[in-house]
Scaffold this active site. Structure first.
Site, mmCIF file in Angstrom:
data_model
loop_
_atom_site.group_PDB
_atom_site.id
_atom_site.type_symbol
_atom_site.label_atom_id
_atom_site.label_comp_id
_atom_site.label_asym_id
_atom_site.label_seq_id
_atom_site.Cartn_x
_atom_site.Cartn_y
_atom_site.Cartn_z
ATOM 1 N N LYS A 67 -16.238 14.800 53.836
ATOM 2 C CA LYS A 67 -16.284 16.088 54.539
ATOM 3 C C LYS A 67 -15.434 17.136 53.809
ATOM 4 O O LYS A 67 -15.866 18.263 53.607
ATOM 5 C CB LYS A 67 -15.802 15.934 55.996
ATOM 6 C CG LYS A 67 -16.696 15.009 56.825
ATOM 7 C CD LYS A 67 -16.327 14.992 58.293
ATOM 8 C CE LYS A 67 -15.063 14.219 58.577
ATOM 9 N NZ LYS A 67 -15.177 12.780 58.309
ATOM 10 N N THR A 68 -14.240 16.717 53.396
ATOM 11 C CA THR A 68 -13.366 17.644 52.673
ATOM 12 C C THR A 68 -13.985 18.016 51.325
ATOM 13 O O THR A 68 -13.990 19.187 50.931
ATOM 14 C CB THR A 68 -11.977 16.999 52.450
ATOM 15 O OG1 THR A 68 -11.485 16.577 53.722
ATOM 16 C CG2 THR A 68 -11.005 17.974 51.823
ATOM 17 N N ASP A 112 -9.112 20.595 59.034
ATOM 18 C CA ASP A 112 -9.409 19.173 59.138
ATOM 19 C C ASP A 112 -8.931 18.672 60.513
ATOM 20 O O ASP A 112 -8.067 19.301 61.126
ATOM 21 C CB ASP A 112 -8.684 18.429 58.010
ATOM 22 C CG ASP A 112 -9.356 17.108 57.685
ATOM 23 O OD1 ASP A 112 -10.395 16.797 58.301
ATOM 24 O OD2 ASP A 112 -8.850 16.385 56.806
ATOM 25 N N THR A 161 -13.787 13.705 62.979
ATOM 26 C CA THR A 161 -14.355 12.363 63.113
ATOM 27 C C THR A 161 -14.802 12.140 64.560
ATOM 28 O O THR A 161 -15.403 11.126 64.865
ATOM 29 C CB THR A 161 -13.293 11.292 62.764
ATOM 30 O OG1 THR A 161 -12.104 11.574 63.506
ATOM 31 C CG2 THR A 161 -12.968 11.297 61.281
ATOM 32 N N ARG A 220 -14.838 6.546 50.001
ATOM 33 C CA ARG A 220 -13.380 6.364 49.847
ATOM 34 C C ARG A 220 -13.018 4.881 49.750
ATOM 35 O O ARG A 220 -12.169 4.486 48.957
ATOM 36 C CB ARG A 220 -12.647 7.006 51.032
ATOM 37 C CG ARG A 220 -11.125 6.966 50.882
ATOM 38 C CD ARG A 220 -10.430 7.471 52.122
ATOM 39 N NE ARG A 220 -10.704 8.883 52.336
ATOM 40 C CZ ARG A 220 -10.530 9.510 53.505
ATOM 41 N NH1 ARG A 220 -10.095 8.845 54.554
ATOM 42 N NH2 ARG A 220 -10.796 10.797 53.623
#
Ligand code: ADE
Length: 337
Positions: A67-68, A112, A161, A220
């Site tokens: 997302k980032t 975030d 999330t 990740r």
């Protein structure tokens, strides 16, 4: 150190979750999530042609899916400038006011963990998003006044999330909500192959396949497993190449199984099977039995277990499904097969 909610690029270096070397910086490097990329490209191109700031965007989905990274790609597409902060970093209304009044025209503001923005701050965000106005209350009691400031055109990108924890008024103010899902094994393989090249490590196709299957559909996680396998191969392997054996032994060392389950995932399933007869069991009861926070269970463990078809959230609670029994080699009564 004083908290500065007005953080920018450099702060990412301090964040162990952000892998700057492996993060894609151009669209073509961003693998998977094709629908989202297509939607974003149209939205951004239209904004550019009109010479306006793009609509505010909400990115939702499990942790580690990029997302980032997407927010940075959007910023780059729109000219490069982004300021980042997070729900928990915005402690006071003044923190948000400081960030908003420091935005340059056309800049991106990335928030975030948006589900952790407190309601008082949300109230300030609404008119900022809708009308580019910042309403500040100055003074106290009878002499309190509202000061209204004009903000430059900007695009808010919020990531979460837990989309369901965002208030409806906040959710309704985004021009688009983009939901990221877990990556396919093929996409994760492509990501691993790209990462191996960047890290300068050789990995056999079989090793890439083994690591990809254990990556929980999450870039990740994939990149973390790759780094650990590289360590293993450097210490034990043939000329530092990650072969199937090195990949398997890395996973064994990390107690990650071939579908990516970690000890806590197995404990969760076994707890439901052995203590609660396979379920249904309420999430609070489960959290107490596992000494784990409810939010961690809901955010980290359950989404992937549900994707595997191992767990179901039913109205009466969590239920372990037959596929999980088969994977754990257990009979329906919880005894070993
Ligand atoms: N790293 C994190 N997300 C990625 C993606 N979607 N493609 C390539 N590398 C990534």
């Amino acid at each position: 150190m004083p908290k500065d909610p007005n953080i920018s690029f450099t702060s990412a270096k301090d964040d162990p979750n952000v892998d700057l070397t492996l993060r894609p910086v151009i669209w073509d490097e961003y693998i998977g999530q094709e629908k989202i990329k297509d939607n974003l490209k149209v939205l951004l191109e239209a904004a550019k042609r009109r010479g306006e700031a793009a609509d505010h965007l909400l990115f939702s989905g499990p942790a580690g899916l990029g997302k980032t990274t997407l927010a940075y790609l959007v910023a780059r597409e729109l000219g490069g400038s982004i300021k980042t902060t997070s729900g928990p970093a915005l402690e006071k209304v003044g923190d948000l006011a400081a960030v908003l009044t420091n935005l340059a025209p056309g800049e991106i503001l990335f928030i975030d963990e948006a589900h952790r923005v407190n309601p008082m701050i949300e109230e300030v965000l609404y008119p900022a998003m809708e009308a580019r106005k910042l309403h500040l209350v100055v003074g106290k009691g009878p002499s309190a006044r509202t000061l209204t400031l004009d903000l430059p055109p900007f695009t808010l990108i919020a990531a979460t999330t837990r989309e369901n924890l965002l208030s409806q008024p906040l959710r309704s103010r985004f021009g688009a909500t983009l939901r990221l899902g877990y990556y396919t094994i093929d996409d994760i393989k492509k990501i691993l192959t790209r990462s191996a090249k960047i890290l300068g490590v050789q990995a056999s196709p079989e090793a890439v396949d083994i690591l990809a299957r254990a990556s929980r559909g999450t870039p990740r996680v994939a990149n973390r497993l790759l780094r650990r396998a590289r360590d293993f191969a450097d210490v034990h392997g043939e000329e530092g190449t990650i072969d199937a054996e090195a990949a398997r032994r890395t996973l064994a060392m990390l107690e990650v199984d071939e579908v990516g389950l970690e000890p806590q995932d197995r404990k969760l399933l076994l707890t439901i099977i052995q203590k609660f007869n396979g379920g249904p069991v309420g999430v609070n009861t489960l959290a107490a039995a596992l000494s784990e926070e409810r939010g961690v269970i809901e955010d980290i463990y359950e989404p992937y277990l549900m994707t595997l078809g191992f767990l179901q959230r039913s109205p009466s609670g969590r239920v372990v499904l037959p596929a999980a029994y088969a994977h754990l080699k257990l009979k329906q009564d919880g005894e070993l097969l």
